[in-house]
Design a protein around this motif. Structure first.
Motif, short mmCIF file in Angstrom:
data_model
loop_
_atom_site.label_atom_id
_atom_site.label_comp_id
_atom_site.label_asym_id
_atom_site.label_seq_id
_atom_site.Cartn_x
_atom_site.Cartn_y
_atom_site.Cartn_z
N THR A 1 16.97 7.42 -1.81
CA THR A 1 15.51 8.80 -1.72
C THR A 1 15.46 8.47 -0.17
O THR A 1 15.27 7.15 0.78
N LEU A 2 15.51 9.67 1.15
CA LEU A 2 15.18 9.62 1.86
C LEU A 2 14.04 9.47 2.42
O LEU A 2 12.60 10.21 2.53
N TYR A 3 13.35 8.72 3.49
CA TYR A 3 11.89 8.47 3.58
C TYR A 3 11.89 8.28 5.39
O TYR A 3 12.66 8.02 6.60
N VAL A 4 11.97 9.96 5.35
CA VAL A 4 11.60 10.44 6.86
C VAL A 4 10.06 10.05 7.76
O VAL A 4 9.32 11.05 6.89
N TYR A 5 10.05 9.73 8.43
CA TYR A 5 8.45 10.35 9.27
C TYR A 5 8.45 10.27 10.94
O TYR A 5 9.51 10.14 11.06
N GLN A 6 7.33 10.81 11.36
CA GLN A 6 7.28 11.32 12.52
C GLN A 6 6.61 9.94 13.39
O GLN A 6 5.36 9.43 13.68
N ILE A 7 7.00 9.84 14.71
CA ILE A 7 6.78 8.63 15.73
C ILE A 7 6.32 9.72 16.91
O ILE A 7 7.00 10.45 17.26
N TYR A 8 5.31 9.66 17.73
CA TYR A 8 4.41 10.16 18.80
C TYR A 8 4.04 11.47 18.32
O TYR A 8 3.91 12.15 20.08
N GLY A 9 3.97 11.41 17.04
CA GLY A 9 3.93 13.53 17.04
C GLY A 9 4.68 14.12 16.95
O GLY A 9 4.60 15.17 17.26
N ILE A 10 6.25 14.10 17.56
CA ILE A 10 6.97 14.67 18.27
C ILE A 10 8.34 13.83 17.55
O ILE A 10 9.41 14.82 17.30
N ASP B 1 12.13 14.86 3.91
CA ASP B 1 11.14 13.72 3.06
C ASP B 1 10.72 13.89 1.57
O ASP B 1 11.50 14.79 1.20
N GLN B 2 12.18 12.60 1.24
CA GLN B 2 12.18 12.43 -0.36
C GLN B 2 12.86 12.93 -0.89
O GLN B 2 13.43 13.09 -1.86
N ARG B 3 13.90 13.07 -0.02
CA ARG B 3 15.65 13.91 -0.84
C ARG B 3 15.73 12.49 -1.41
O ARG B 3 16.02 11.97 -0.66
N ASP B 4 17.00 13.07 -1.53
CA ASP B 4 17.33 11.97 -2.72
C ASP B 4 18.87 12.13 -1.96
O ASP B 4 20.19 13.60 -2.34
N LEU B 5 19.92 11.37 -1.35
CA LEU B 5 20.84 10.83 -1.19
C LEU B 5 22.37 11.46 -2.09
O LEU B 5 23.65 12.12 -1.58
N THR B 6 21.85 10.70 -3.39
CA THR B 6 23.25 11.42 -4.05
C THR B 6 22.71 12.86 -5.29
O THR B 6 23.97 12.85 -5.90
N ARG B 7 21.96 13.78 -4.37
CA ARG B 7 21.70 15.13 -5.16
C ARG B 7 22.06 16.11 -4.44
O ARG B 7 22.61 17.40 -4.49
N LYS C 1 0.44 -1.45 0.30
CA LYS C 1 0.04 -0.10 0.07
C LYS C 1 0.72 1.39 -0.05
O LYS C 1 1.47 1.27 0.80
N GLN C 2 0.59 2.05 -1.07
CA GLN C 2 1.27 3.55 -0.87
C GLN C 2 0.32 4.43 -1.08
O GLN C 2 -0.77 4.40 -1.54
N THR C 3 0.73 5.42 -0.07
CA THR C 3 0.10 6.19 0.65
C THR C 3 0.82 8.14 1.15
O THR C 3 1.98 7.62 0.25
N GLN C 4 0.14 8.66 0.56
CA GLN C 4 0.94 9.68 0.60
C GLN C 4 2.02 9.94 1.69
O GLN C 4 3.69 10.33 1.47
N ARG C 5 2.41 9.58 2.94
CA ARG C 5 3.52 9.66 4.22
C ARG C 5 4.44 7.97 3.96
O ARG C 5 5.82 9.04 3.91
N ASN C 6 3.90 7.18 2.46
CA ASN C 6 5.07 6.46 2.36
C ASN C 6 5.27 6.39 1.33
O ASN C 6 6.08 5.52 1.06
#
Length: 274
Positions: free
Chosen positions: A125-134, A201-207, A111-116
């Protein structure tokens, strides 16, 4: 000989009459001595441009998730802050999340969502997410639909004072000065120390100009890597026990050590390299 003496006499006259001798930028720069410690090497004519080690490129990230999680160990994460300071940390602990089949993955079931969304983007590509809202956690996408590697812990190498400032700014209550091993020993602490938030989030480590990776100098062998269970994934059936967390054996910057697994490795004769 008479001609040579004549030329020397003309040169001497020019030097005595400096007002008639046009300034020469080259000579000024070569002879400049701003302080007692200066030397010709400080001149732009002798300066050697200092280069950072080669940045890890797309081919490095384009490998299966488990392979990439292991390959990250020993590599260097670099973060350039807005004020120009650079933070360097050696990756010492990772976790692999294999995508659709992995019940502990944010992309389970495919399942693909806006978050993931970043988990389905090209490797690196960087995937950054938040846990516990903090707190934030940072992952890097790999080969495989929805697969990514969580960066769990770093060994701080450069910019430790800046890391302390960032960690302190993210903590609500005043506390004691953090020791080196406390700066990046956990995924959210790592993000705090490196100033990584949802904007990455979604940044490219190579660029990207603010965050990238460079090769480590001393990469581990198989006998140096502990493969054990992941942390904090709850009850996910067989996936709870799968050995998808990898860390450098004997490294004090690892967040959680599996002593039982290390004893088993020792019993099998797996001696870590010194």
């Amino acid at each position: 000989m008479p001609r040579k003496r004549k030329l020397l006499a003309q040169l001497s006259a020019l030097q005595r009459n400096s007002s008639s001798f046009p300034p020469c930028d080259t000579l000024d720069n070569l002879s400049a001595t701003p302080d007692d410690n200066s030397s010709p090497k400080s001149s732009k004519y002798f300066a050697v441009e200092e280069k950072n080690p080669s940045q890890l490129e797309a081919d490095f990230f384009n490998q299966p998730c488990i392979s990439l999680a292991k390959a990250f160990l020993g590599q260097i994460l670099v973060r350039r802050l807005p004020d120009g300071r650079e933070l360097w940390g050696r990756i010492v602990e990772t976790e692999a999340y294999l995508g659709g089949e992995d019940e502990a993955s944010h992309s389970k079931g495919g399942k693909q969502t806006q978050r993931n969304a970043a988990m389905f983007m090209k490797p690196g590509t960087l995937y950054v997410y938040q846990i516990y809202g903090i707190y934030f956690c940072v992952n890097v996408s790999s080969q495989g639909e929805g697969a990514a590697v969580l960066l769990r812990s770093l060994e701080p190498l450069r910019g430790l004072e800046a890391m302390r400032e960032l960690r302190s700014a993210s903590r609500k209550a005043p506390s004691k000065l953090l020791k080196d091993w406390q700066l990046c020993n956990g995924p959210s602490r790592l993000c705090q120390a490196f100033g990584i938030d949802k904007a990455f989030d979604q940044r490219d480590l190579t660029r990207d100009a603010a965050i990238w990776m460079v090769p480590g100098d001393d990469l581990p062998g198989e006998e140096d890597v502990v493969a054990t269970t992941r942390i904090g994934i709850g009850s996910r059936g067989e996936w709870t026990q799968k050995p998808l967390r990898f860390y450098l054996r004997g490294n004090k910057f690892v967040s959680v050590v599996d002593k039982k697994r290390e004893r088993e490795m020792a019993a099998m004769g797996h001696v870590p390299c010194s």
